[in-house]
Design a protein around this motif. Structure first.
Motif, PDB file in Angstrom:
ATOM      1  N   ARG B  60       0.823  -1.214   0.000  1.00 27.82           N
ATOM      2  CA  ARG B  60       0.000   0.000   0.000  1.00 27.82           C
ATOM      3  C   ARG B  60       0.854   1.259   0.000  1.00 27.82           C
ATOM      4  O   ARG B  60       0.445   2.299  -0.497  1.00 27.82           O
ATOM      5  CB  ARG B  60      -0.966  -0.015   1.183  1.00 27.82           C
ATOM      6  CG  ARG B  60      -0.307  -0.323   2.504  1.00 27.82           C
ATOM      7  CD  ARG B  60      -1.328  -0.484   3.590  1.00 27.82           C
ATOM      8  NE  ARG B  60      -1.817   0.804   4.014  1.00 27.82           N
ATOM      9  CZ  ARG B  60      -3.033   1.018   4.503  1.00 27.82           C
ATOM     10  NH1 ARG B  60      -3.865   0.021   4.611  1.00 27.82           N
ATOM     11  NH2 ARG B  60      -3.411   2.212   4.889  1.00 27.82           N
ATOM     12  N   LYS B  61       2.074   1.158   0.548  1.00 21.40           N
ATOM     13  CA  LYS B  61       2.942   2.333   0.513  1.00 21.40           C
ATOM     14  C   LYS B  61       3.438   2.602  -0.901  1.00 21.40           C
ATOM     15  O   LYS B  61       3.596   3.754  -1.302  1.00 21.40           O
ATOM     16  CB  LYS B  61       4.133   2.142   1.458  1.00 21.40           C
ATOM     17  CG  LYS B  61       3.740   2.298   2.903  1.00 21.40           C
ATOM     18  CD  LYS B  61       4.946   2.453   3.776  1.00 21.40           C
ATOM     19  CE  LYS B  61       4.510   2.625   5.222  1.00 21.40           C
ATOM     20  NZ  LYS B  61       5.644   2.715   6.132  1.00 21.40           N
ATOM     21  N   ARG B  64       0.696   4.367  -2.483  1.00 16.97           N
ATOM     22  CA  ARG B  64       0.662   5.770  -2.070  1.00 16.97           C
ATOM     23  C   ARG B  64       1.691   6.578  -2.856  1.00 16.97           C
ATOM     24  O   ARG B  64       1.398   7.660  -3.356  1.00 16.97           O
ATOM     25  CB  ARG B  64       0.957   5.860  -0.571  1.00 16.97           C
ATOM     26  CG  ARG B  64       0.947   7.270  -0.031  1.00 16.97           C
ATOM     27  CD  ARG B  64       1.494   7.322   1.368  1.00 16.97           C
ATOM     28  NE  ARG B  64       2.892   6.896   1.399  1.00 16.97           N
ATOM     29  CZ  ARG B  64       3.591   6.718   2.511  1.00 16.97           C
ATOM     30  NH1 ARG B  64       3.034   6.891   3.666  1.00 16.97           N
ATOM     31  NH2 ARG B  64       4.850   6.346   2.455  1.00 16.97           N
ATOM     32  N   ARG B  71      -0.023  12.393  -9.257  1.00 19.75           N
ATOM     33  CA  ARG B  71      -0.563  13.732  -8.991  1.00 19.75           C
ATOM     34  C   ARG B  71       0.434  14.794  -9.449  1.00 19.75           C
ATOM     35  O   ARG B  71       0.060  15.806 -10.040  1.00 19.75           O
ATOM     36  CB  ARG B  71      -0.881  13.859  -7.496  1.00 19.75           C
ATOM     37  CG  ARG B  71      -1.310  15.221  -7.038  1.00 19.75           C
ATOM     38  CD  ARG B  71      -2.542  15.744  -7.761  1.00 19.75           C
ATOM     39  NE  ARG B  71      -3.736  14.981  -7.463  1.00 19.75           N
ATOM     40  CZ  ARG B  71      -4.862  15.047  -8.175  1.00 19.75           C
ATOM     41  NH1 ARG B  71      -4.943  15.856  -9.220  1.00 19.75           N
ATOM     42  NH2 ARG B  71      -5.895  14.313  -7.863  1.00 19.75           N
ATOM     43  N   SER B 237      -9.961   4.052  -1.504  1.00 14.84           N
ATOM     44  CA  SER B 237     -10.319   5.034  -0.466  1.00 14.84           C
ATOM     45  C   SER B 237      -9.419   6.262  -0.509  1.00 14.84           C
ATOM     46  O   SER B 237      -9.634   7.217   0.221  1.00 14.84           O
ATOM     47  CB  SER B 237     -10.224   4.380   0.917  1.00 14.84           C
ATOM     48  OG  SER B 237      -8.889   4.032   1.203  1.00 14.84           O
ATOM     49  N   HIS B 238      -8.385   6.250  -1.364  1.00 13.24           N
ATOM     50  CA  HIS B 238      -7.422   7.356  -1.408  1.00 13.24           C
ATOM     51  C   HIS B 238      -8.101   8.647  -1.852  1.00 13.24           C
ATOM     52  O   HIS B 238      -8.707   8.704  -2.917  1.00 13.24           O
ATOM     53  CB  HIS B 238      -6.283   7.007  -2.372  1.00 13.24           C
ATOM     54  CG  HIS B 238      -5.046   7.838  -2.168  1.00 13.24           C
ATOM     55  ND1 HIS B 238      -5.080   9.199  -2.143  1.00 13.24           N
ATOM     56  CD2 HIS B 238      -3.755   7.490  -1.968  1.00 13.24           C
ATOM     57  CE1 HIS B 238      -3.861   9.666  -1.937  1.00 13.24           C
ATOM     58  NE2 HIS B 238      -3.040   8.643  -1.821  1.00 13.24           N
ATOM     59  N   ARG B 239      -7.972   9.674  -1.038  1.00 16.42           N
ATOM     60  CA  ARG B 239      -8.676  10.929  -1.323  1.00 16.42           C
ATOM     61  C   ARG B 239      -8.111  11.685  -2.512  1.00 16.42           C
ATOM     62  O   ARG B 239      -8.752  12.592  -3.031  1.00 16.42           O
ATOM     63  CB  ARG B 239      -8.611  11.830  -0.095  1.00 16.42           C
ATOM     64  CG  ARG B 239      -9.361  11.281   1.073  1.00 16.42           C
ATOM     65  CD  ARG B 239     -10.588  12.104   1.268  1.00 16.42           C
ATOM     66  NE  ARG B 239     -11.489  11.488   2.212  1.00 16.42           N
ATOM     67  CZ  ARG B 239     -12.513  12.129   2.736  1.00 16.42           C
ATOM     68  NH1 ARG B 239     -12.721  13.388   2.434  1.00 16.42           N
ATOM     69  NH2 ARG B 239     -13.312  11.514   3.556  1.00 16.42           N
ATOM     70  N   ASP B 240      -6.863  11.372  -2.868  1.00 21.90           N
ATOM     71  CA  ASP B 240      -6.244  12.138  -3.946  1.00 21.90           C
ATOM     72  C   ASP B 240      -6.356  11.411  -5.290  1.00 21.90           C
ATOM     73  O   ASP B 240      -5.667  11.751  -6.236  1.00 21.90           O
ATOM     74  CB  ASP B 240      -4.776  12.425  -3.599  1.00 21.90           C
ATOM     75  CG  ASP B 240      -4.259  13.678  -4.294  1.00 21.90           C
ATOM     76  OD1 ASP B 240      -5.107  14.500  -4.709  1.00 21.90           O
ATOM     77  OD2 ASP B 240      -3.036  13.830  -4.427  1.00 21.90           O
ATOM     78  N   ASP B 242      -8.956  10.497  -8.368  1.00 23.25           N
ATOM     79  CA  ASP B 242     -10.201  11.089  -8.853  1.00 23.25           C
ATOM     80  C   ASP B 242     -11.133  10.106  -9.534  1.00 23.25           C
ATOM     81  O   ASP B 242     -12.321  10.374  -9.660  1.00 23.25           O
ATOM     82  CB  ASP B 242      -9.878  12.227  -9.828  1.00 23.25           C
ATOM     83  CG  ASP B 242      -9.061  13.308  -9.158  1.00 23.25           C
ATOM     84  OD1 ASP B 242      -9.560  13.874  -8.182  1.00 23.25           O
ATOM     85  OD2 ASP B 242      -7.920  13.556  -9.576  1.00 23.25           O
ATOM     86  N   SER B 273     -15.050   9.642  -1.413  1.00 20.10           N
ATOM     87  CA  SER B 273     -14.410  10.876  -1.899  1.00 20.10           C
ATOM     88  C   SER B 273     -14.923  11.222  -3.303  1.00 20.10           C
ATOM     89  O   SER B 273     -14.246  11.882  -4.073  1.00 20.10           O
ATOM     90  CB  SER B 273     -12.894  10.740  -1.882  1.00 20.10           C
ATOM     91  OG  SER B 273     -12.499   9.571  -2.560  1.00 20.10           O
TER      92      SER B 273
END
Lengths: 335, 317
Positions: B60-61, B64, B71, B237-240, B242, B273
């Motif tokens: 998961r890292k 991330r 981004r 679930s990652h907010r960043d 889209d 999100s």
């Protein structure tokens, strides 16, 4: 030595001079005496300091310890804006953010202070009145410090009169590097006198601008010089010079404040500033504080972060811990 | 002495086999090839159950980090002109063509295809890139509009990229399916984090090497290999992030969801999100199924990852 209710050292000018004479072992405090003392300090092993900092950076801080660290970082942040384009509106929004970094979470503490240029101090003082968040002002012809002493002192007086609780001054690196230590010492003593003038007690942070000091030996010498001149805090950088704060430099400064307290009984704070942008980096600094200086320094009265974008990253990490979902920059304020 | 040494060297060179140079299959994040932060790898078998490769098992890292890279690259990729994005994507097809033999071998081994079938699948995949590359400067003409309004204004709608898109790549079609899912979001200027087929990730690793050596900026496509069940939930679930393409949420055996996690759960996590979510395709009976990727593509997949921007502009009088 006495301490005030806020835990800040409050030595009289006579005490400061007396302690400087006794530590340096000289009655005159001229360039020669300072050179003898500062160059007599043990040298810093650069490889060793880098290695120690790298080793401290590998500690794994998780779960409840991480949650504590994140809240502590928020409490230690001097939320800073030092741009030519600063406006009263920006300072007010920054002040609001410092008071309530996470408006929908009452458990999130306030930041330590808002750090602004001299002319914006009245705006910050008004915005922060009664909140407990301090107002710090950069003074003494920040960031270069290249102005006459009279101008720098007037700069400081103005900030103190406007109600700044803390003054971040820069040392004259040119004088320091060319060996005119007495001049640097006298500058700090004079600025300190301005901070204490008229019954006020503004807290003095002395910026060493370690990025311009070239060696760790110089960082150690400048730290001792500033502490002996009565600094309440020693601060790494202005943030305008690269490299700004680094972990090894901070480790050297933490060693200096630890040794200074052991020798004189006076505790001095440390503030790394510039270039610390992520929670991960900030947590490394907390580990270094605990391991090098000791847990006594793990408090906003003794350790601060000068930063602007760090707070957003810490807030994102707090939310990640609370919800389990990775957070995004769309959910925190820009500046 | 010298003679003996020479003789023995000659003997060694003549009789022993050359040591094989084995490849380390890594992730592709931010234009670099890191190992998984976790240090883990997992075994990938070919269609006949023989060992094929040890592939990085992303954590998961890593996911991330991939989102951070995507981004960071997004604004620049979206700001490139549509024509330039088309050239860059076409260049990928050119470089893929140069790797044809390697891809044919990998697709054939992983999917259990004959040489001829694998050849066809690779050709189709390369043609698919070209097809999508052509859409970059046409999609706004097709999907955009000059809307009639009751006033002295121009009212113009155009599709804009939604941002960072996570793609769960199809589990079965390891190259054609992969290309058919990552190219569409790239067309309009989205950046992509793709979780490769869990059992057939090797062509995805090769594709990332192709992307690294074509003109695609680092971070525009990030390729993760590993367990979809481990990588998909934190990305959902990652907010960043889209948008999310759940094409890969249909198992190799046709089972729905990702190794026990139903795609509905991923969609629910994504809804927190307000992500755009493209659900898996369904077959004629309405069951989740991996589509036949050889069917002619349609531009709808591009539009699934766009936002419509409408501007009002006063008409000069």
């Amino acid at each position: 030595m006495s301490t005030t209710a806020t835990g800040l050292s409050d030595r009289s000018p006579a005490d400061v001079a007396e302690s400087a004479r006794s530590v340096t072992g000289s009655t005159s405090l001229d360039d020669a005496a300072w050179r003898r003392f500062l160059h007599g300090l043990p040298g810093v092993d650069r490889v060793g300091a880098d290695g120690r900092a790298a080793m401290l950076g590998t500690r794994s801080i998780k779960t409840t310890a991480k949650a504590w660290a994140l809240d502590t970082i928020v409490r230690m942040v001097d939320l800073t804006t030092l741009e030519g384009a600063d406006t009263p509106g920006k300072v007010r929004s920054l002040a609001a953010k410092a008071v309530r970094p996470e408006p929908n979470d009452a458990s999130c503490p306030s930041a330590a202070a808002v750090c602004v240029y001299n002319d914006l101090v009245p705006v910050a003082v008004e915005a922060l009145a009664g909140t407990g968040v301090k107002v710090a002002a950069v003074a003494t012809a920040f960031p270069s410090g290249r102005a006459s002493r009279a101008v720098r002192l007037a700069d400081t007086r103005e900030a103190v009169d406007a109600g700044a609780d803390e003054i971040d001054m820069v040392i004259d690196r040119g004088a320091f590097l060319s060996g005119r230590y007495e001049q640097v010492y006298d500058d700090i003593v004079a600025v300190r006198a301005q901070c204490r003038a008229g019954g006020r007690h503004a807290h003095l942070k002395v910026i060493l601008e370690t990025g311009e000091l070239a060696t760790y030996d110089n960082v150690r010498r400048a730290s001792w010089l500033a502490m002996l001149a009565g600094a309440d805090f020693i601060k790494t950088s202005t943030g305008k010079v690269s490299p700004a704060a680094t972990l090894p430099v901070t480790v050297v400064m933490l060693e200096a404040v630890r040794d200074f307290r052991a020798q004189t009984g006076v505790q001095v704070g440390v503030k790394p500033a510039g270039g610390i942008r992520t929670s991960k980096d900030a947590i490394k600094y907390l580990v270094a504080v605990n391991e090098v200086a000791g847990p006594d320094w793990l408090d906003p009265d003794w350790f601060r972060f000068g930063a602007s974008s760090l707070l957003n990253d810490v807030l994102m990490q707090r939310n990640k811990l609370a919800t389990g979902a990775y957070w995004g920059p769309d959910y925190v304020t820009v500046d | 002495m010298a003679r003996t040494t020479r003789a023995s060297t000659a003997t060694t060179a003549g009789t022993s086999e050359r040591l094989s140079v084995r490849k380390t299959y890594k992730l592709y994040v931010g234009g670099k090839f890191p190992r998984s932060e976790s240090g883990r790898t997992y075994e990938v078998l070919d269609a006949k159950g023989r060992f094929l490769a040890n592939v990085a098992q992303g954590s998961r890292k890593d996911a991330r980090e991939a989102v951070v890279a995507a981004r960071a690259a997004q604004a620049g990729w979206a700001a490139a002109t549509a024509y330039n994005r088309g050239q860059v994507l076409y260049r990928v097809a050119e470089v893929l063509e140069g790797r044809r033999d390697q891809l044919v071998a990998e697709v054939g081994a992983g999917e259990g295809l004959t040489a001829r079938q694998a050849e066809l699948a690779v050709s189709e995949a390369i043609d698919r890139w070209v097809w999508y590359a052509g859409w970059t400067d046409k999609i706004a003409q097709v999907a955009g509009a000059a809307n009639p309004v009751a006033g002295p204004y121009f009212n113009l709608s155009s599709p804009e990229p939604t941002g960072v898109v996570v793609v769960l790549a199809p589990q079965r079609s390891s190259l054609l399916g992969l290309v058919s899912t990552i190219a569409p979001p790239l067309v309009t200027g989205n950046t992509v984090v793709v979780v490769a087929s869990e059992q057939r990730p090797v062509p995805a690793v090769t594709l990332s090497e192709v992307l690294a050596t074509s003109d695609v900026p680092g971070g525009v496509v990030n390729v993760l290999t590993g367990r979809a069940a481990e990588l998909a939930p934190p990305l959902a679930s990652h907010r960043d992030v889209d948008a999310m393409d759940l094409a890969g949420a249909v198992g190799l055996d046709g089972a729905t969801g990702v190794a026990g996690i139903g795609w509905g759960e991923l969609e629910a996590a994504a809804a927190d999100s307000v992500k755009r979510v493209l659900r898996p395709a369904t077959d004629r009976r309405g069951n989740d199924a991996e589509p036949d990727w050889t069917e002619a593509p349609r531009p709808q997949r591009i539009l699934a990852f766009t936002e419509t921007k409408t501007v009002w502009h006063p008409k000069g009088i």
